[in-house]
Design an enzyme around this catalytic site. Structure first.
Site, PDB file in Angstrom:
ATOM      1  CG  ASP A 266      -3.316 -21.145   1.676  1.00 57.82           C
ATOM      2  OD1 ASP A 266      -4.044 -20.862   2.642  1.00 57.82           O
ATOM      3  OD2 ASP A 266      -2.634 -20.297   1.072  1.00 57.82           O
TER       4      ASP A 266
HETATM    5  C1  GLC Z   1      -1.991 -17.124   2.142  1.00 54.42           C
HETATM    6  C2  GLC Z   1      -3.447 -17.336   2.476  1.00 54.42           C
HETATM    7  C3  GLC Z   1      -4.341 -17.404   1.268  1.00 54.42           C
HETATM    8  C4  GLC Z   1      -3.774 -16.530   0.179  1.00 54.42           C
HETATM    9  C5  GLC Z   1      -2.472 -17.159  -0.268  1.00 54.42           C
HETATM   10  C6  GLC Z   1      -1.766 -16.304  -1.332  1.00 54.42           C
HETATM   11  O1  GLC Z   1      -1.158 -17.777   3.030  1.00 54.42           O
HETATM   12  O2  GLC Z   1      -3.781 -18.399   3.354  1.00 54.42           O
HETATM   13  O3  GLC Z   1      -5.652 -16.980   1.668  1.00 54.42           O
HETATM   14  O4  GLC Z   1      -4.694 -16.458  -0.918  1.00 54.42           O
HETATM   15  O5  GLC Z   1      -1.584 -17.402   0.812  1.00 54.42           O
HETATM   16  O6  GLC Z   1      -1.321 -15.116  -0.752  1.00 54.42           O
END
Ligand code: GLC
Length: 730
Positions: A266
């Protein structure tokens, strides 16, 4: 991770996983390309940036597409750059930093309420086609965390509280996305069940409890959907960050499940170089971490460490394998975006997800005789509610309205309520031929009550906004809406409440109302979908994918863990040194309806609950054992209008004390008076228990009692079957 395990993980990567079938050529191609890479090229795929101009110093490459992420490819070898967009509900709008819109699907919870894998597959293929047409080749879709806590601020991004429903719909979403040659993820792996302190919360849970709940949802989605990527979560599990957890990434995902794809982090979830050895393959959005760990720090660490070098090669092969298996190196299927068709699909998802919770005195569908209709509250004159955060989608013209909700720091721009351009009031006006429509915004309760008193029927909209990064503090409707509903219903008992919520809410006014529908976040055509249900053009068929508690005292954890001691800002900056453990062993695998059944608690509305404008009789259930057990359920439409019914089959007793669990489900359409025998496939893993000693799924010999009926607490047809003991191969 010890050297042996590291080499084992590498060896698994080298051996094509037969269970993933024809992609063996992808394995072979990945091996050949990786072998031809230079040391410098091996770094390219291991880390990417957030392709958004929100973090100072970000240089966005010329071939990047404005969106969540960009990973440089290896053009010399024909390896495409990876261009990533969020998420499960469509191509994210990123607060207008993209100038092209996209079709906003209803919330994943609405999709969960539809219990319709085929529709989820079609809807996911549609948003992926839009993503591909915009230049993306990875869609960060596939949110399948279980709804352990209904206050989770991302409940609207997830399908259900149940592992089978989540896993099956997650697999359908992955298949839909990847049918467009776009890599899908499943996320957030794993046990990411609250947003408060998401970067530091440390989950405590036993092995069997984890395997039979959150991990089972991922295991089913991965086994059946074959996602090119898995996104590891922010939180810790048993003391290690999920993205640095060899238990989750190497032992469970890559060894036990023989997952051949790659793990991406993430954004801002990588604690250090150690994550590579633990099993992480790619650092995402590296500006949001303290360092580009998988750049120079990793290459330096590997310079004198052959095992780490082998792991780096394995990581590259996994990424390459997914690129080849999904077809990112092939030209995108020619797609002409048919906006009308895409809107119609979004509308169908919304209509199938709407749950009729109450309908006294046949208040619904709205009678043509209604001469005066009052429409009150919930921004009904402007649009419909949507959830905030990375998954936020909007059409070309952006939101109908944006209501800032404060927030600080570089991501404050996410902290606002955004309404989709689909006002229920306009859709109601279109259908209320001849009736007089009174509209009141609901801001002044006494005035709203006066308006209500003048009408034959009141349609009262109430909303609960949710956003990534924040949990809701309780389950009451915000902004004094409970008082509004109580006053309006007192002024006119023929009040129909339409809820546009991210998840469950309390309803202290319930008995004073005539009808209640849960419309969730109904997406780009939500107003139309709501009106069609209200006027009976669509017979509601949604079933709750999450239990609605009667109070937070019914939950395993009445208080959100860490609520008082954690920094609740989006970044959670003040939390680094804090330690907050959340004990999921309280409920274990008994999430939602299983918890209520175990504790003999009556929720406000149970999992699987949903009324119809007709009625259904469950007449007979017959079972077939063997290695692929199945059921045949005889259902009759005993009412006067055609309708769809979700036939949900539960195991309710067995030799291994499974407690109540959903083991299969099927939707069926029935005309008035029509009877059908419905085949319901039974997922064997839901009859099994996780045998910790044997490290396997084990079905115990003996008699299993299965049941079905209108909801998880109303099972009217039962049957039993005898199974032999057996191990289910992973
Ligand atoms: C965010 C989320 C994730 C998302 C990623 C990119 O913090 O937790 O679900 O795909 O970052 O935006």
């Amino acid at each position: 991770m010890n050297k042996t395990a590291l080499l084992l993980a590498t060896a698994i990567a080298l051996s094509p996983s037969a269970s993933w079938g024809k992609e063996e050529s992808a394995d072979a191609r990945a091996r050949n390309t990786e072998a031809a890479m230079t040391a410098a090229e091996r770094e390219n795929l291991l880390h990417g940036i957030m392709a958004l101009p929100v973090i100072p110093g970000t240089i966005i490459p010329p071939d990047a597409v404005i969106g969540a992420g960009y990973v440089e490819g290896v053009s010399r070898l024909g390896v495409p750059s990876l261009k990533e967009s969020d998420a499960s509900l469509g191509v994210a709008w990123v607060s207008g930093m993209r100038k092209d819109g996209a079709t906003a699907l209803p919330s994943a919870t609405a999709m969960g309420a539809g219990f319709d894998p085929a529709l989820v597959r079609d809807a996911s293929a549609m948003i992926a086609a839009e993503a591909r047409a915009k230049g993306f080749n990875i869609l960060l879709a596939g949110g399948i965390n279980l709804m352990r806590d209904p206050r989770n601020g991302r409940t609207f991004e997830y399908f259900a509280e149940d592992p089978l429903l989540s896993g099956i719909l997650g697999a359908a979403a992955v298949e839909g996305v990847q049918s467009q040659r776009v890599i899908a993820t499943v996320k957030h792996f794993a046990l990411n069940a609250q947003e408060t302190g998401r970067q530091v919360i440390d989950v405590k849970i036993g092995e069997a409890a984890a395997r039979e709940s959150d991990l089972l949802a991922f295991e089913l989605a991965i086994e059946k959907g074959k996602p090119g990527s898995v996104m590891c979560a922010y939180n810790k599990v048993r003391g290690r960050h999920a993205c640095d957890s060899e238990y989750l990434l190497s032992d469970v995902l890559k060894r036990d499940w023989r997952y051949p794809g790659f793990v991406m982090s993430d954004w801002g979830a990588v604690p250090g170089v150690s994550a590579m050895a633990a099993g992480l393959d790619q650092q995402s959005g590296s500006q949001t971490d303290k360092q580009v760990w998988f750049g120079k720090p990793l290459i330096d660490a590997a310079s004198a460490d052959p095992a780490l070098q082998a792991r780096i090669s394995d990581a590259n092969r996994r990424i390459l394998r997914s690129i080849y298996a999904v077809g990112l190196d092939q030209p995108a299927p020619a797609v002409k975006i048919d906006q009308a068709a895409n809107n119609a699909l979004a509308q169908r998802v919304a209509e199938r997800g709407i749950v009729l919770l109450r309908n006294e005195r046949n208040a619904l569908p709205l009678a043509a005789k209604a001469k005066t209709i009052a429409v009150i509250g919930g921004y009904a004159d402007m649009g419909v509610m949507s959830g905030g955060g990375s998954s936020q989608v909007h059409g070309v013209d952006g939101p109908a309205a944006t209501i800032p909700m404060g927030g600080e720091g570089p991501f404050a721009f996410l902290h606002s309520i955004n309404l989709h351009r689909s006002p229920p009031l306009a859709a109601i006006r279109k259908r209320a031929a001849g009736a007089k429509i009174l509209y009141d915004d609901g801001h002044y309760i006494a005035e709203a009550a006066r308006t209500a008193a003048k009408a034959d029927v009141v349609i009262l909209f109430a909303s609960q906004w949710m956003m990534e990064g924040y949990d809701v503090p309780d389950l009451s409707l915000p902004d004094n809406q409970d008082a509004l509903i109580a006053a309006v219903a007192a002024a006119n008992p023929n009040t129909v409440v339409v809820l546009e919520t991210g998840g469950p809410v309390l309803m202290p006014w319930l008995d004073k109302t005539a009808a209640v529908i849960e419309a969730w976040y109904p997406g780009a055509q939500g107003g139309e979908a709501i009106a069609r249900v209200l006027f009976g053009e669509v017979n509601p068929s949604g079933k709750l994918p999450i239990s609605f508690p009667a109070s937070v005292e019914q939950l395993p954890r009445p208080a959100i863990p860490g609520w008082d001691e954690l920094d609740k800002s989006f970044e959670g900056t003040g939390n680094e040194a804090k330690k907050v453990t959340v004990d999921y062993d309280i409920e274990g695998a008994d999430i939602g309806y299983r918890w209520y059944a175990r504790k003999n608690i009556k929720p406000l509305f149970p999992f699987g609950y949903g009324l119809s404008y007709t009625s259904f009789a469950y007449e007979k259930i017959s079972l077939r054992g063997g290695n692929l057990p199945s059921a045949q359920v005889t259902v009759r439409n005993s009412g006067a209008v055609a309708g769809d019914e979700v036939v949900a089959l539960y195991a309710v007793a067995g030799p291994n004390d499974p407690g109540q669990r959903l083991v299969g489900f099927t939707r069926v359409s029935l005309k008035p008076g029509e009877t059908k025998r419905i085949d319901v496939a039974i997922e064997p893993k839901l009859l099994a228990r996780w045998d910790e000693a044997g490290h396997r799924w084990q079905i115990a010999a003996g008699r299993y009692e299965l049941a079905t009926g209108p909801s998880s607490d109303k099972l009217t047809a039962k049957a039993s079957l005898t199974l032999n003991a057996r191990t289910i191969a992973q």
